[in-house]
Scaffold this motif. Structure first.
Motif, PDB file in Angstrom:
ATOM      1  N   THR A   8     -18.083  -1.612  11.010  1.00 24.92           N
ATOM      2  CA  THR A   8     -19.347  -2.339  11.082  1.00 24.92           C
ATOM      3  C   THR A   8     -20.080  -1.932  12.348  1.00 24.92           C
ATOM      4  O   THR A   8     -19.498  -1.886  13.423  1.00 24.92           O
ATOM      5  CB  THR A   8     -19.101  -3.859  11.076  1.00 24.92           C
ATOM      6  N   GLU A  68     -22.498  -2.058   7.440  1.00 24.14           N
ATOM      7  CA  GLU A  68     -21.321  -1.206   7.322  1.00 24.14           C
ATOM      8  C   GLU A  68     -21.755   0.247   7.211  1.00 24.14           C
ATOM      9  O   GLU A  68     -22.684   0.569   6.475  1.00 24.14           O
ATOM     10  CB  GLU A  68     -20.514  -1.580   6.080  1.00 24.14           C
ATOM     11  N   SER A 116     -18.814   5.312   4.153  1.00 24.92           N
ATOM     12  CA  SER A 116     -17.606   6.132   4.270  1.00 24.92           C
ATOM     13  C   SER A 116     -17.430   6.918   2.974  1.00 24.92           C
ATOM     14  O   SER A 116     -17.830   6.477   1.902  1.00 24.92           O
ATOM     15  CB  SER A 116     -16.380   5.261   4.549  1.00 24.92           C
ATOM     16  N   HIS A 149     -14.866   9.293   0.410  1.00 23.66           N
ATOM     17  CA  HIS A 149     -13.485   9.532   0.000  1.00 23.66           C
ATOM     18  C   HIS A 149     -13.511  10.475  -1.204  1.00 23.66           C
ATOM     19  O   HIS A 149     -14.170  10.194  -2.202  1.00 23.66           O
ATOM     20  CB  HIS A 149     -12.833   8.196  -0.375  1.00 23.66           C
ATOM     21  N   LYS A 202     -18.496   4.608  -0.030  1.00 23.57           N
ATOM     22  CA  LYS A 202     -18.514   3.162   0.130  1.00 23.57           C
ATOM     23  C   LYS A 202     -19.833   2.784   0.792  1.00 23.57           C
ATOM     24  O   LYS A 202     -20.199   3.313   1.836  1.00 23.57           O
ATOM     25  CB  LYS A 202     -17.343   2.701   0.999  1.00 23.57           C
ATOM     26  N   THR A 224     -14.454  -4.770  -9.755  1.00 26.49           N
ATOM     27  CA  THR A 224     -14.550  -4.852  -8.294  1.00 26.49           C
ATOM     28  C   THR A 224     -15.464  -5.966  -7.798  1.00 26.49           C
ATOM     29  O   THR A 224     -15.453  -6.276  -6.606  1.00 26.49           O
ATOM     30  CB  THR A 224     -15.075  -3.528  -7.708  1.00 26.49           C
ATOM     31  N   HIS A 233      -6.193   2.756  -2.599  1.00 23.18           N
ATOM     32  CA  HIS A 233      -7.112   2.867  -1.450  1.00 23.18           C
ATOM     33  C   HIS A 233      -8.334   1.965  -1.617  1.00 23.18           C
ATOM     34  O   HIS A 233      -9.456   2.452  -1.690  1.00 23.18           O
ATOM     35  CB  HIS A 233      -7.561   4.318  -1.270  1.00 23.18           C
ATOM     36  N   PRO A 234      -8.133   0.642  -1.675  1.00 24.45           N
ATOM     37  CA  PRO A 234      -9.293  -0.257  -1.865  1.00 24.45           C
ATOM     38  C   PRO A 234     -10.295  -0.182  -0.717  1.00 24.45           C
ATOM     39  O   PRO A 234     -11.471  -0.500  -0.905  1.00 24.45           O
ATOM     40  CB  PRO A 234      -8.650  -1.639  -1.956  1.00 24.45           C
ATOM     41  N   GLU A 235      -9.858   0.277   0.449  1.00 25.73           N
ATOM     42  CA  GLU A 235     -10.760   0.359   1.604  1.00 25.73           C
ATOM     43  C   GLU A 235     -11.850   1.412   1.434  1.00 25.73           C
ATOM     44  O   GLU A 235     -12.840   1.427   2.159  1.00 25.73           O
ATOM     45  CB  GLU A 235      -9.958   0.650   2.887  1.00 25.73           C
ATOM     46  N   HIS A 236     -11.707   2.302   0.448  1.00 31.08           N
ATOM     47  CA  HIS A 236     -12.693   3.357   0.218  1.00 31.08           C
ATOM     48  C   HIS A 236     -13.745   2.978  -0.826  1.00 31.08           C
ATOM     49  O   HIS A 236     -14.640   3.760  -1.121  1.00 31.08           O
ATOM     50  CB  HIS A 236     -12.013   4.655  -0.212  1.00 31.08           C
TER      51      HIS A 236
END
Length: 124
Positions: A2, A11, A14, A16, A33, A88, A120-123
């Motif tokens: 952030t 944010e 990003s 991936h 993302k 999601t 990889h939920p962070e992506h």
């Protein structure tokens, strides 16, 4: 990550990338993302031939979805965006640039995306 700009938090975007050989075809995935959602490109060659967007609605259990760009007879990007938005709970942009010659390919591609979402939920 952030960051703050002009007093507001946002944010950073990003990126991936991942690839997999599915039914003798190398399929590339590019996810970006975004704040509140993500963009997903799926293809075998660097072409952006269509773009669909989907998001949840408080008026319907199925997310709203529309094709922003591309051939309206190709429902793959719209359908995938809608299913990913439902899964999601985010706004999802999808470009699906694979030939629609094999329905098994579409199913396997979607399963690979879901696997990546779990790993990889962070992506996303």
């Amino acid at each position: 990550m952030t960051e703050t700009q002009n007093g507001g938090a946002f944010e950073a975007i990003s990126v991936h990338n991942f690839s997999e050989k599915i039914l003798e075809q190398v399929v590339h995935f590019h996810a970006m993302k975004l704040s509140g959602g993500f963009f997903l490109w799926v293809g075998s060659s660097p072409v952006l031939s269509n773009l669909a967007v989907s998001m949840s609605s408080k008026y319907d259990s199925m997310p709203l979805s529309t094709l922003v760009m591309g051939d309206p007879s190709n429902t793959a990007p719209n359908s995938l965006a809608q299913r990913l938005a439902k899964k999601t709970k985010k706004q999802v942009y999808v470009s699906y640039s694979l030939p629609m010659t094999d329905s098994n390919l579409s199913l396997l591609v979607e399963n690979r995306i879901k696997k990546e979402l779990e790993l990889h939920p962070e992506h996303f």
